[in-house]
Scaffold this motif. Structure first.
Motif, PDB file in Angstrom:
ATOM      1  N   GLN A  43      20.873 -34.239 -46.477  1.00  0.00           N
ATOM      2  CA  GLN A  43      20.233 -34.836 -45.323  1.00  0.00           C
ATOM      3  C   GLN A  43      21.187 -35.825 -44.664  1.00  0.00           C
ATOM      4  O   GLN A  43      21.588 -36.814 -45.260  1.00  0.00           O
ATOM      5  CB  GLN A  43      18.936 -35.549 -45.717  1.00  0.00           C
ATOM      6  N   ASP A  56      16.773 -48.955 -44.674  1.00  0.00           N
ATOM      7  CA  ASP A  56      17.035 -47.561 -44.999  1.00  0.00           C
ATOM      8  C   ASP A  56      18.469 -47.462 -45.527  1.00  0.00           C
ATOM      9  O   ASP A  56      19.430 -47.683 -44.784  1.00  0.00           O
ATOM     10  CB  ASP A  56      16.851 -46.685 -43.769  1.00  0.00           C
ATOM     11  N   ARG A 109      16.181 -44.583 -38.977  1.00  0.00           N
ATOM     12  CA  ARG A 109      16.700 -43.622 -38.007  1.00  0.00           C
ATOM     13  C   ARG A 109      16.040 -43.779 -36.633  1.00  0.00           C
ATOM     14  O   ARG A 109      16.709 -43.739 -35.604  1.00  0.00           O
ATOM     15  CB  ARG A 109      16.471 -42.207 -38.540  1.00  0.00           C
ATOM     16  N   THR A 131      20.018 -44.826 -46.696  1.00  0.00           N
ATOM     17  CA  THR A 131      20.499 -43.448 -46.744  1.00  0.00           C
ATOM     18  C   THR A 131      21.995 -43.358 -46.477  1.00  0.00           C
ATOM     19  O   THR A 131      22.707 -42.567 -47.108  1.00  0.00           O
ATOM     20  CB  THR A 131      19.741 -42.590 -45.722  1.00  0.00           C
ATOM     21  N   ALA A 132      22.509 -44.166 -45.545  1.00  0.00           N
ATOM     22  CA  ALA A 132      23.934 -44.118 -45.219  1.00  0.00           C
ATOM     23  C   ALA A 132      24.788 -44.531 -46.414  1.00  0.00           C
ATOM     24  O   ALA A 132      25.813 -43.913 -46.701  1.00  0.00           O
ATOM     25  CB  ALA A 132      24.221 -45.027 -44.029  1.00  0.00           C
ATOM     26  N   SER A 165      24.729 -45.066 -38.105  1.00  0.00           N
ATOM     27  CA  SER A 165      24.468 -45.704 -39.390  1.00  0.00           C
ATOM     28  C   SER A 165      25.600 -45.433 -40.375  1.00  0.00           C
ATOM     29  O   SER A 165      26.032 -46.331 -41.106  1.00  0.00           O
ATOM     30  CB  SER A 165      23.137 -45.196 -39.952  1.00  0.00           C
ATOM     31  N   LEU A 166      26.108 -44.204 -40.391  1.00  0.00           N
ATOM     32  CA  LEU A 166      27.226 -43.872 -41.271  1.00  0.00           C
ATOM     33  C   LEU A 166      28.480 -44.661 -40.898  1.00  0.00           C
ATOM     34  O   LEU A 166      29.176 -45.195 -41.767  1.00  0.00           O
ATOM     35  CB  LEU A 166      27.519 -42.366 -41.188  1.00  0.00           C
ATOM     36  N   PRO A 181      22.347 -38.794 -42.448  1.00  0.00           N
ATOM     37  CA  PRO A 181      21.863 -39.997 -41.745  1.00  0.00           C
ATOM     38  C   PRO A 181      22.442 -40.031 -40.335  1.00  0.00           C
ATOM     39  O   PRO A 181      23.350 -39.260 -40.010  1.00  0.00           O
ATOM     40  CB  PRO A 181      22.386 -41.144 -42.605  1.00  0.00           C
TER      41      PRO A 181
END
Length: 294
Positions: free
Chosen positions: A253, A62, A45, A64-65, A259-260, A255
């Protein structure tokens, strides 16, 4: 001095160097955007914020996305819809196109020429958006996944390619099968189709890419966001830059939006990139054979 078959001398070292540089630049121009998309989808991020939303070399991984995409929400549903439409649509399109092409490739079929003319006219003259929409509405297909399959199920170009390929199959095979008492369906399923794997792979790829990349049909016929295909989600959240909220993904949470968006873009490209290498060896053979023979 050695010469080529056309009588010209082989390229000199500077010419080869220039061609290599041009080819390298063209490859980089294609690869760098793909690398930037993937790098942004997995970058931390902090790095995305510092880079202003686009990263070329991530300092860490990362995911997360991707966790947000595959843990539920609109993207997961859209991926399932796209897989269903592509698999079912490609299967039905191949079946109907092969049956139609085989029928009009048979010289003893009385209606072969009239049906061929109908196919050719359909290639040259499009009915337009409004008449097709009215047909879809009158048949009760609005807001149904079948509206993404049935209106575009048969391509006239693909039918012509298949017909040309079927006409190139030696008549001695089908005539000997007929003498042995084989029906038309037996000849089609046990002789013609096994000999047509190359062209079927190419036509199947054409149909699959068309179904997977289609978003305009969904834009016209689908109002329920739960039935959106992947490309319509891609258009909404990436092209139109609409912000995704917690209700759109499966994680609390959030992202980064960049990134998404890049993760959605990667997921929309990966299936075709995976399938294409397995069909590449059939591509040139299937297209050239179907286009030249007949």
């Amino acid at each position: 001095m050695p010469a080529l078959l056309n009588g010209q001398a082989p390229p000199s070292a500077p010419e080869r160097l220039i061609k290599a540089i041009v080819f390298t630049v063209m490859c980089l121009a294609v690869l760098i955007p793909f690398l930037a998309v993937f790098a942004t989808s997995v970058a931390p991020r902090e790095q995305i914020s510092a880079a202003g939303g686009l990263v070329l070399l991530p300092r860490g991984i990362d995911l997360t996305a991707y966790k947000a995409i595959f843990s539920g929400g609109v993207v997961t549903r859209a991926l399932g819809v796209s897989v269903f439409v592509t698999v079912v649509g490609t299967g039905l399109s191949l079946l109907v196109s092969c049956l139609l092409a085989y029928a009009i490739s048979r010289s003893h079929f009385v209606l072969a020429r009239p049906v061929l003319m109908v196919v050719l006219i359909g290639m040259l003259f499009s009915p337009g958006i409004i008449p097709v929409y009215l047909v879809v509405k009158q048949t009760g297909l609005l807001n149904s996944l079948w509206a993404l399959i049935l209106p575009t199920m048969v391509s006239g170009f693909n039918v012509i390619v298949l017909r040309s390929f079927f006409q190139g199959i030696p008549e001695e095979l089908t005539e000997s099968a007929t003498i042995d008492g084989a029906s038309e369906w037996t000849i089609f399923s046990r002789i013609v189709m096994p000999l047509s794997k190359a062209v079927l792979a190419v036509i199947g790829l054409f149909y699959a890419v068309g179904y997977w990349n289609s978003f305009f049909s969904a834009l016209l016929y689908i109002d329920d966001a739960a039935k959106w295909p992947m490309q319509l989600v891609l258009r909404t959240y990436v092209v139109n830059d609409a912000a995704m909220g917690q209700a759109d993904i499966g994680l609390e949470q959030m992202p980064p939006q960049s990134s998404l968006q890049m993760a959605i873009l990667v997921v929309s490209m990966v299936p075709i990139l995976i399938v294409y290498p397995f069909l590449q060896r059939h591509f040139a053979k299937g297209v050239l054979t179907g286009a030249v023979k007949g």
